[in-house]
Motif scaffolding. Structure first.
Motif, PDB file in Angstrom:
ATOM      1  N   ASP A 176       0.807  -1.220   0.000  1.00 37.02           N
ATOM      2  CA  ASP A 176       0.000   0.000   0.000  1.00 37.02           C
ATOM      3  C   ASP A 176       0.838   1.266   0.000  1.00 37.02           C
ATOM      4  N   LEU A 177       2.065   1.178   0.483  1.00 34.67           N
ATOM      5  CA  LEU A 177       2.892   2.390   0.550  1.00 34.67           C
ATOM      6  C   LEU A 177       3.153   2.967  -0.838  1.00 34.67           C
ATOM      7  N   VAL A 198      15.556  -2.131  -0.191  1.00 33.91           N
ATOM      8  CA  VAL A 198      14.858  -1.956   1.081  1.00 33.91           C
ATOM      9  C   VAL A 198      15.876  -1.824   2.205  1.00 33.91           C
ATOM     10  N   GLU A 199      16.814  -2.739   2.274  1.00 32.79           N
ATOM     11  CA  GLU A 199      17.779  -2.755   3.374  1.00 32.79           C
ATOM     12  C   GLU A 199      18.695  -1.536   3.370  1.00 32.79           C
ATOM     13  N   SER A 200      18.943  -0.970   2.190  1.00 29.61           N
ATOM     14  CA  SER A 200      19.791   0.222   2.113  1.00 29.61           C
ATOM     15  C   SER A 200      19.001   1.513   2.327  1.00 29.61           C
ATOM     16  N   GLN A 223      11.137   3.702   7.208  1.00 32.38           N
ATOM     17  CA  GLN A 223      11.872   2.480   6.926  1.00 32.38           C
ATOM     18  C   GLN A 223      11.188   1.247   7.511  1.00 32.38           C
ATOM     19  N   ASP A 224      10.661   1.369   8.730  1.00 29.69           N
ATOM     20  CA  ASP A 224      10.022   0.200   9.329  1.00 29.69           C
ATOM     21  C   ASP A 224       8.763  -0.206   8.567  1.00 29.69           C
ATOM     22  N   GLU A 225       8.035   0.770   8.011  1.00 24.98           N
ATOM     23  CA  GLU A 225       6.835   0.452   7.231  1.00 24.98           C
ATOM     24  C   GLU A 225       7.221  -0.180   5.894  1.00 24.98           C
ATOM     25  N   VAL A 226       8.295   0.298   5.288  1.00 26.56           N
ATOM     26  CA  VAL A 226       8.778  -0.301   4.041  1.00 26.56           C
ATOM     27  C   VAL A 226       9.162  -1.756   4.271  1.00 26.56           C
TER      28      VAL A 226
END
Length: 319
Positions: free
Chosen positions: A73-74, A127-129, A100-103
């Motif tokens: 949804d983001l 994502v991790e970067s 970042q936590d929502e991603v």
């Protein structure tokens, strides 16, 4: 069934909008899947060509395998209460600023759980970067410019017309009547919105904004996004899409001029002939014919020194 239980504060914060990002995402999904829209047809070569850009290709990697299922949804931030001309930029900025936590939650946890397999390595690395929101926003901006930017004013007019009708319903009969008449998949019980989906989920929604967004490309389905309670959106297909026949209905989607030209192309005609018949400048007719040709609604053939245009089979299905 999805059951969204609204408190009175949430009902009071319900508003109408459109979501350019949602329209772009659905158009992108059709392009990635190689499918045609049942009303608007083939996304076209420009949309397919845009997939060659690495940021647009990233958005393709974020689509569910097999063409159906969960999409984060983001990628479609809740439309802000801003002037229409600022809406797309506001949504792009909100995507770029995603936490970042929502991603990680939506892309690495929810997507992998729904897909039944890991996301592509490139997606995980971004994502991790912490780079995925910025790259995804850039991909949307690129895809938008390549595919929808030129026709957005016309599409937006069709959406605004539907929103005006819904606003009258809300003003006359209240929010409950609005929510209860959006779409057959959506039912308002008096305290909860029930969404007809093949899985069960219940949410208590307390003192949140709820955006009810008209859509063109989601037709004929209604959709909701509920991953983030601060980003809740109910999408419904604009009522004029896929119903009725004739130029008056097409005008709500394509604009009056293009609808009139399309209705007049039962026989092959040249640009100059159409300009004379409709009292338009030849350059204006050429502009609209190019748009209709890109949408696969007209075909063109050369007859000596003249190029003749005629409705396509796809356009015949709309009239």
């Amino acid at each position: 069934m999805i059951v969204l239980r609204f408190d009175t504060a949430t009902i009071a914060r319900t508003r109408l909008a459109v979501s350019p990002m949602l329209e772009a995402l659905v158009w992108l999904e059709l392009t990635v899947q190689g499918r045609r829209h049942p009303v608007f047809g083939d996304p076209g070569p420009r949309a397919r060509g845009a997939l060659g850009h690495p940021d647009v290709a990233l958005l393709a990697d974020l689509q569910p395998p097999g063409g159906s299922g969960y999409t984060a949804d983001l990628l479609t931030p809740q439309p802000r209460a801003v002037p229409p001309e600022d809406l797309l930029e506001a949504q792009l900025a909100d995507l770029e600023a995603a936490a970042q936590d929502e991603v990680e939650l939506q892309v690495l946890t929810y997507a992998e759980a729904h897909w039944g397999r890991p996301v592509p390595p490139r997606v995980r690395a971004l994502v991790e970067s912490g780079q995925l929101p910025r790259r995804a926003a850039a991909g949307f901006a690129r895809f938008w410019q390549e595919t929808l930017a030129e026709d957005w004013p016309t599409l937006r007019d069709a959406l605004d017309g539907d929103l005006a009708r819904r606003a009258r319903t809300m003003a006359t009969h209240g929010v409950g009547r609005l929510l209860g008449t959006l779409h057959p998949q959506l039912t308002w019980t008096g305290s909860a919105l029930v969404v007809d989906k093949p899985y069960a989920e219940e949410r208590e929604v307390h003192d949140r904004d709820v955006v009810v967004a008209a859509s063109l490309f989601t037709w004929p389905q209604a959709m909701v996004q509920v991953d983030d309670p601060d980003q809740l959106v109910v999408y419904y297909p604009a009522a004029s899409i896929g119903t009725g026949r004739g130029p008056s209905r097409l005008a709500e989607v394509f604009g009056a001029t293009r609808a009139q030209l399309l209705a007049d192309l039962d026989s092959a005609r040249s640009t100059s002939e159409l300009a004379t018949r409709h009292d338009l400048a030849p350059a204006t007719v050429s502009y609209h014919l190019r748009a209709l040709h890109r949408a696969r609604l007209v075909v063109r053939n050369r007859d000596g020194r003249h190029v003749l245009y005629q409705r396509s089979t796809q356009a015949e299905a709309l009239l």
